[in-house]
Design a protein around this motif. Structure first.
Motif, short mmCIF file in Angstrom:
data_model
loop_
_atom_site.label_atom_id
_atom_site.label_comp_id
_atom_site.label_asym_id
_atom_site.label_seq_id
_atom_site.Cartn_x
_atom_site.Cartn_y
_atom_site.Cartn_z
N PRO A 223 0.80 -1.23 0.00
CA PRO A 223 0.00 0.00 0.00
C PRO A 223 0.84 1.28 0.00
CG PRO A 223 -0.86 -1.58 1.58
CD PRO A 223 0.48 -2.11 1.13
N GLU A 224 2.13 1.16 0.30
CA GLU A 224 3.00 2.34 0.32
C GLU A 224 3.77 2.41 -1.00
OE1 GLU A 224 5.54 3.13 3.77
OE2 GLU A 224 4.57 1.43 4.75
N SER A 229 5.18 8.07 0.02
CA SER A 229 3.75 8.38 -0.12
C SER A 229 2.97 7.06 -0.11
CB SER A 229 3.50 9.15 -1.41
OG SER A 229 3.84 8.35 -2.53
N ALA A 230 1.66 7.17 -0.25
CA ALA A 230 0.82 5.96 -0.30
C ALA A 230 0.28 5.77 -1.71
CB ALA A 230 -0.32 6.09 0.70
N GLU A 231 0.20 4.52 -2.11
CA GLU A 231 -0.40 4.21 -3.40
C GLU A 231 -1.91 4.42 -3.30
OE1 GLU A 231 1.19 3.58 -5.97
OE2 GLU A 231 3.11 2.65 -5.49
N PRO A 232 -2.56 4.80 -4.38
CA PRO A 232 -4.03 4.88 -4.36
C PRO A 232 -4.63 3.51 -4.03
CG PRO A 232 -3.14 5.91 -6.34
CD PRO A 232 -2.00 5.20 -5.69
N PHE A 233 -5.72 3.53 -3.31
CA PHE A 233 -6.37 2.28 -2.90
C PHE A 233 -6.81 1.47 -4.11
CE2 PHE A 233 -10.48 0.21 -1.81
CZ PHE A 233 -9.95 -0.79 -1.01
N ASP A 234 -6.46 0.20 -4.08
CA ASP A 234 -6.85 -0.71 -5.15
C ASP A 234 -7.48 -1.93 -4.48
OD1 ASP A 234 -7.13 -2.54 -7.14
OD2 ASP A 234 -5.00 -2.65 -7.68
N GLY A 304 -2.76 10.07 0.02
CA GLY A 304 -1.45 9.65 -0.45
C GLY A 304 -0.27 10.32 0.23
N ARG A 305 -0.52 11.39 0.97
CA ARG A 305 0.58 12.14 1.59
C ARG A 305 0.79 11.69 3.03
NH1 ARG A 305 1.76 17.19 4.06
NH2 ARG A 305 -0.43 17.69 4.39
N ASN A 333 -11.84 11.63 0.36
CA ASN A 333 -10.49 11.67 0.91
C ASN A 333 -10.11 10.27 1.39
OD1 ASN A 333 -9.68 14.78 1.31
ND2 ASN A 333 -11.88 14.54 1.65
N GLU A 334 -8.90 9.88 1.06
CA GLU A 334 -8.45 8.53 1.41
C GLU A 334 -7.53 8.58 2.63
OE1 GLU A 334 -8.03 5.70 -1.81
OE2 GLU A 334 -5.94 5.50 -1.19
#
Lengths: 373, 411
Positions: A223-224, A229-234, A304-305, A333-334
């Protein structure tokens, strides 16, 4: 010499002094570095040379003041106010009352003014405090709720229930909410406490990943992203975890305080870590606080931040243990949380859990307009 | 008793007598920081009331908030810190007049760092310090606040903002020390750890050094200058002990076999007593670049209170409230005495007596000799006391969560 000429001379003489004071107040409010202290000391001298007429300008200076600047201004106000008291003079009650009741004024300044004013005039409590039940300052809310609880305790039946309901609308502190919730539950009106506080209760979670020897904290698992940063949720993502392939799973909590108990609901994988993701909807861009409680090491990303990371294990946990200011964008917002468990064996080091809520500066819940995992 | 033991006892008696003579003839000083000016809990020159009773209370003053921080005394002022509010985020500095206990002034600040602590602790846990002209108030939130003796802000460091990971969810308790114009703070947690020397006048950082990333609740101690050795600040953590130059932060020597994270190192003459594997007695080299282990006293296990040395007698209080005395010279157990209650407060030693305050509020005065510890008086104050007392001007000061007391002999 006419009165108007006299006044003109007085105003002309006072204007530079006032301008100098305004400048000094701005300086105090802007303090942010150790290097600012010398100028701040001079500014403090300038501000406190005057008398009571400096009180309101100092309070107004709290607008946009830094955290350190607020404390410099607080010191200036207290020196001035204490000087007035020593001289046997009263603080300007009407002006301070108006300042307190103008809720656009900075909450910390209004509270400071109130604490000095109420010492001078305790009776004001019953007239001013009830107006501040939904204030931006949590202490005003607390005082207002306390007054309502006193009134409710002296009532019974629907009148008491109405007072408890009203108190709940402003309550932000767990002890008061608990008192209210118990009273309302006894009256047959249970309170949804997790919703009241704005806990996020619906998550997706993935793991366990390897955190043996606490090395996983720094490892950017699936997930990172490698850049922190973080990868977009999949939702369809698959990764290799500590004990085999892992994928996102639903997890929710009905705990009153939003506790997601990884050890209890999944398993206390020692030397592991998990990621949990949820989404929070806003109808406009806005500031908020994420308030987290966990005894585990953690990292937190929003959209992602990376917002904050903390590598501390089992030094206690409680609601609102960490207060993290965030800026949400309009729409979805994720929120991604990394929660790490170590391999300590003591009884007190077995919790693997988190609780996260969204609120404003007073602690009042902000609810998602469309909370979807 | 063997001949060696007998000789050691005699030496110990001579040493204690020497200290007593010194204590009774020295000048009464201020109590400037946690465990006093020498950071060793010894009140040189103080003649304190050994018969504690309600009659020995000169005055008492109400406090607006909790505090594990002890009082300090500077001239005519007793300075106390406290914290209050639902989130324990209101920071107080209070100044009381020594003579009558009236409040000279109070200043309040808003914490800029984290205020979460264990329920037993509070944000006002570190004891403040003074250099005689300024007050340095430090809090669990890592707010380091300097005012003058009239409460006017001189500088303000929000170390919780500057270093937001240097916090502990159980609370921070390390008290600052002041030495030669430098305020030394130890800010050590699992997530971030450092020690810092701050210019007492300007508030600017003179030095900052990384420390072992481990939670500690100990406070620095001062090893005074001697002969070819300059004064050093001793920093203790679970990694052991390190001596640093107070002007530069440069490390002078380390002692590595680990140390406690709660009771703090103390100094007596040229002996360093560190809570490590019980107690370990160290002697610094003449040039201050190394240290030699003299004694290991495994049987002495201080709990929260730091050890106190009175002459040749090392005194520790364990978790069961047992006061143990061991010889500084030989390490041998001299005697034990059970006190009433459990203890967080580090006792003060003065005039051959030890002044102890239990968590339950029981004040106990113990007369200390190499041969025995004898309870001279007890007074139940009936309030929770977790702070360490101060001794100055022939008077003893102690605070609870709600009150500050002054004790002195009736004149």
């Amino acid at each position: 010499m006419t009165l108007s000429i006299c006044l003109s001379i007085i105003v002309a003489a006072a204007a530079p002094e006032a301008a100098s004071r305004e400048s000094a107040i701005r300086m105090l409010g802007s303090v942010s570095r150790p290097e600012d202290a010398e100028a701040a000391r001079r500014a403090l001298d300038a501000v406190t040379r005057g008398g009571a007429d400096g009180l309101l300008p100092v309070l107004q200076g709290f607008s946009n003041a830094t955290a350190l600047g607020t404390n410099w201004l607080r010191n200036a106000f207290e020196i001035l106010a204490a000087g007035e008291q020593r001289a046997g003079r009263k603080l300007p009650e009407n002006e301070l009352t108006a300042f307190i009741l103008e809720t656009d004024n900075p909450p910390a300044a209004r509270r400071l003014a109130w604490e000095w004013l109420v010492r001078q005039h305790p009776d004001l409590k019953t007239s001013i405090i009830p107006q501040l039940l939904h204030d931006r300052h949590p202490d005003f809310r607390r005082d207002a709720v306390a007054l309502l609880l006193e009134q409710a305790a002296a009532q019974s039946g629907p009148a008491a229930v109405a007072l408890y309901r009203r108190a709940l609308s402003g309550a932000v502190h767990p002890d008061q909410v608990k008192t209210i919730a118990e009273a309302l539950a006894a009256a047959g009106e249970p309170v949804r406490i997790a919703e009241h506080f704005g806990f996020l209760t619906q998550w997706k979670i993935v793991g366990p990943f390897d955190n043996r020897d606490m090395k996983g904290f720094a490892v950017p698992y699936g997930p990172e992203a490698a850049d922190g940063s973080a990868e977009p949720f999949d939702a369809d993502a698959r990764w290799e975890g500590l004990i085999g392939p892992v994928r996102w799973q639903d997890i929710s909590t009905d705990d009153d305080y939003g506790l997601v108990d990884i050890a209890g609901q999944i398993e206390n994988y020692k030397g592991s870590l998990m990621y949990a993701v949820t989404h929070f909807g806003c109808d406009k861009a806005r500031s908020a606080e994420l308030r987290l409680g966990t005894p585990n090491a953690w990292k937190l990303w929003v959209n992602g931040r990376l917002i904050f990371e903390r590598e501390e294990y089992h030094r206690g946990t409680r609601m609102d243990q960490y207060r993290i200011p965030v800026r949400f964008r309009q729409g979805r917002n994720e929120i991604l949380l990394k929660v790490c468990q170590n391999e300590q064996e003591q009884d007190w080091a077995q919790d693997y859990q988190f609780q996260l809520r969204v609120c404003d500066e007073s602690g009042a819940a902000i609810h998602s307009v469309q909370e979807t995992p | 008793m063997s001949g060696v033991q007998s000789m050691n006892r005699k030496r110990a008696a001579v040493a204690v007598a020497g200290v007593l003579i010194f204590l009774r003839t020295g000048s009464a000083g201020d109590w400037t920081q946690f465990r006093g000016p020498g950071t060793n809990s010894v009140a040189a020159g103080q003649s304190l009331p050994v018969e504690l009773s309600r009659g020995a209370i000169v005055w008492e003053a109400d406090l607006p908030g909790r505090g594990l921080s002890g009082p300090i005394v500077q001239g005519d002022s007793v300075i106390v810190t406290a914290s209050s509010g639902y989130d324990d985020d209101r920071l107080h500095i209070l100044c009381f007049r020594v003579g009558d206990g009236t409040k000279a002034w109070e200043r309040q600040f808003q914490a800029t760092g984290r205020t979460v602590t264990h329920a037993k602790m509070c944000v006002a846990t570190p004891t403040p310090a003074t250099d005689g002209e300024r007050i340095f108030a430090f809090y669990s939130s890592n707010d380091l606040i300097c005012t003058d003796l009239q409460g006017r802000l001189q500088w303000y460091r929000g170390l919780g903002q500057e270093y937001p990971n240097a916090s502990n969810s159980l609370g921070m308790s390390s008290s600052p020390v002041v030495i030669d114009g430098t305020v030394v703070v130890q800010v050590e947690s699992d997530a971030e750890a450092f020690a810092m020397g701050v210019d007492a006048v300007t508030g600017r950082t003179r030095w900052k050094i990384d420390r072992p990333r481990r939670a500690t609740w100990t406070s620095p101690a001062i090893l005074p200058a001697a002969d070819r050795r300059s004064a050093q600040v001793l920093l203790q953590s679970s990694a052991g002990l390190a001596a640093v130059d107070p002007h530069t932060g440069q490390q002078q020597w380390t002692f590595g076999p680990g140390a406690s994270t709660i009771p703090s190192v103390t100094v007596s003459g040229d002996r360093i007593v560190v809570p490590s594997n019980g107690l370990t007695v160290l002697q610094p080299s003449a040039d201050g670049t190394s240290v030699t282990v003299l004694q290991k006293v495994r049987g002495a296990r201080p709990s929260t209170p730091s050890p106190v040395v009175l002459g040749d007698v090392m005194l520790t209080v364990n978790g069961a409230g047992v006061l143990s005395a061991n010889s500084l010279t030989t390490g041998k157990r001299l005697w034990q005495l059970r006190l009433r209650g459990r203890f967080s407060s580090t006792p003060v030693a003065a005039g051959g007596h030890l002044f102890c305050f239990s968590e339950q509020g029981m004040a106990t005065v113990v007369r200390v000799t190499p041969d025995q510890g004898e309870i001279v008086s007890e007074l139940d104050l009936g309030e929770t006391i977790l702070s360490s007392p101060a001794a100055a001007g022939q008077a003893l000061y102690v605070r609870s969560d709600a009150r500050l007391w002054k004790f002195a002999e009736s004149r």
